[in-house]
Design an enzyme around this catalytic site. Structure first.
Site, PDB file in Angstrom:
ATOM      1  N   SER A   3      17.889  75.220  62.204  1.00  0.00           N
ATOM      2  CA  SER A   3      17.823  74.357  61.041  1.00  0.00           C
ATOM      3  C   SER A   3      17.682  75.243  59.799  1.00  0.00           C
ATOM      4  O   SER A   3      17.151  76.354  59.880  1.00  0.00           O
ATOM      5  CB  SER A   3      16.614  73.420  61.182  1.00  0.00           C
ATOM      6  OG  SER A   3      16.433  72.685  60.003  1.00  0.00           O
ATOM      7  N   GLY A   4      18.170  74.735  58.667  1.00  0.00           N
ATOM      8  CA  GLY A   4      18.117  75.517  57.428  1.00  0.00           C
ATOM      9  C   GLY A   4      16.753  76.105  57.103  1.00  0.00           C
ATOM     10  O   GLY A   4      16.635  77.311  56.892  1.00  0.00           O
ATOM     11  N   ASP A   9      20.452  78.878  57.352  1.00  0.00           N
ATOM     12  CA  ASP A   9      21.311  79.259  56.235  1.00  0.00           C
ATOM     13  C   ASP A   9      21.587  80.762  56.253  1.00  0.00           C
ATOM     14  O   ASP A   9      22.711  81.201  56.027  1.00  0.00           O
ATOM     15  CB  ASP A   9      20.666  78.879  54.895  1.00  0.00           C
ATOM     16  CG  ASP A   9      20.378  77.387  54.805  1.00  0.00           C
ATOM     17  OD1 ASP A   9      21.181  76.600  55.333  1.00  0.00           O
ATOM     18  OD2 ASP A   9      19.352  77.026  54.215  1.00  0.00           O
ATOM     19  N   HIS A  36      14.639  74.279  50.889  1.00  0.00           N
ATOM     20  CA  HIS A  36      15.159  75.644  51.023  1.00  0.00           C
ATOM     21  C   HIS A  36      16.359  75.820  50.087  1.00  0.00           C
ATOM     22  O   HIS A  36      17.357  76.451  50.422  1.00  0.00           O
ATOM     23  CB  HIS A  36      15.530  75.922  52.483  1.00  0.00           C
ATOM     24  CG  HIS A  36      16.512  74.949  53.062  1.00  0.00           C
ATOM     25  ND1 HIS A  36      17.774  75.314  53.401  1.00  0.00           N
ATOM     26  CD2 HIS A  36      16.414  73.625  53.330  1.00  0.00           C
ATOM     27  CE1 HIS A  36      18.429  74.253  53.873  1.00  0.00           C
ATOM     28  NE2 HIS A  36      17.616  73.221  53.835  1.00  0.00           N
TER      29      HIS A  36
END
Length: 91
Positions: A3-4, A9, A36
């Protein structure tokens, strides 16, 4: 990828920098501030720098997927010369 907020990312960014991604579809809720957001901004910068086809909404994704270039085996993404120049700079 994760997950980000857990590093996803950055994982995607590393894949872009290592020439593992040619197209990126990255949708998020633009009505709320992302926790984020700096990571998301860095991902947008890398996608732009490495000349990645990058969709952040359905309309752009539809255009990428229906483009005749999407399935053209002769189409090659052009990497900006600035990347190679930066890699080979003298410190």
């Amino acid at each position: 990828v994760h997950s980000g907020p857990l590093g996803g990312d950055q994982e995607i960014g590393a894949m872009i920098a290592n020439d593992m991604i040619d197209v990126l579809f990255f949708f998020c809720d633009n009505l709320i501030q992302q926790g984020h957001q700096n990571d998301v901004s860095a991902l947008v910068r890398l996608a732009s720098l490495y000349n990645i086809a990058f969709a952040t909404n359905r309309t752009t994704a539809d255009m990428i997927l229906t483009s005749p270039l999407f399935k053209d085996p002769n189409y090659k993404r052009i990497l900006p010369s600035a990347i190679e120049n930066y890699k080979n700079r003298k410190l």
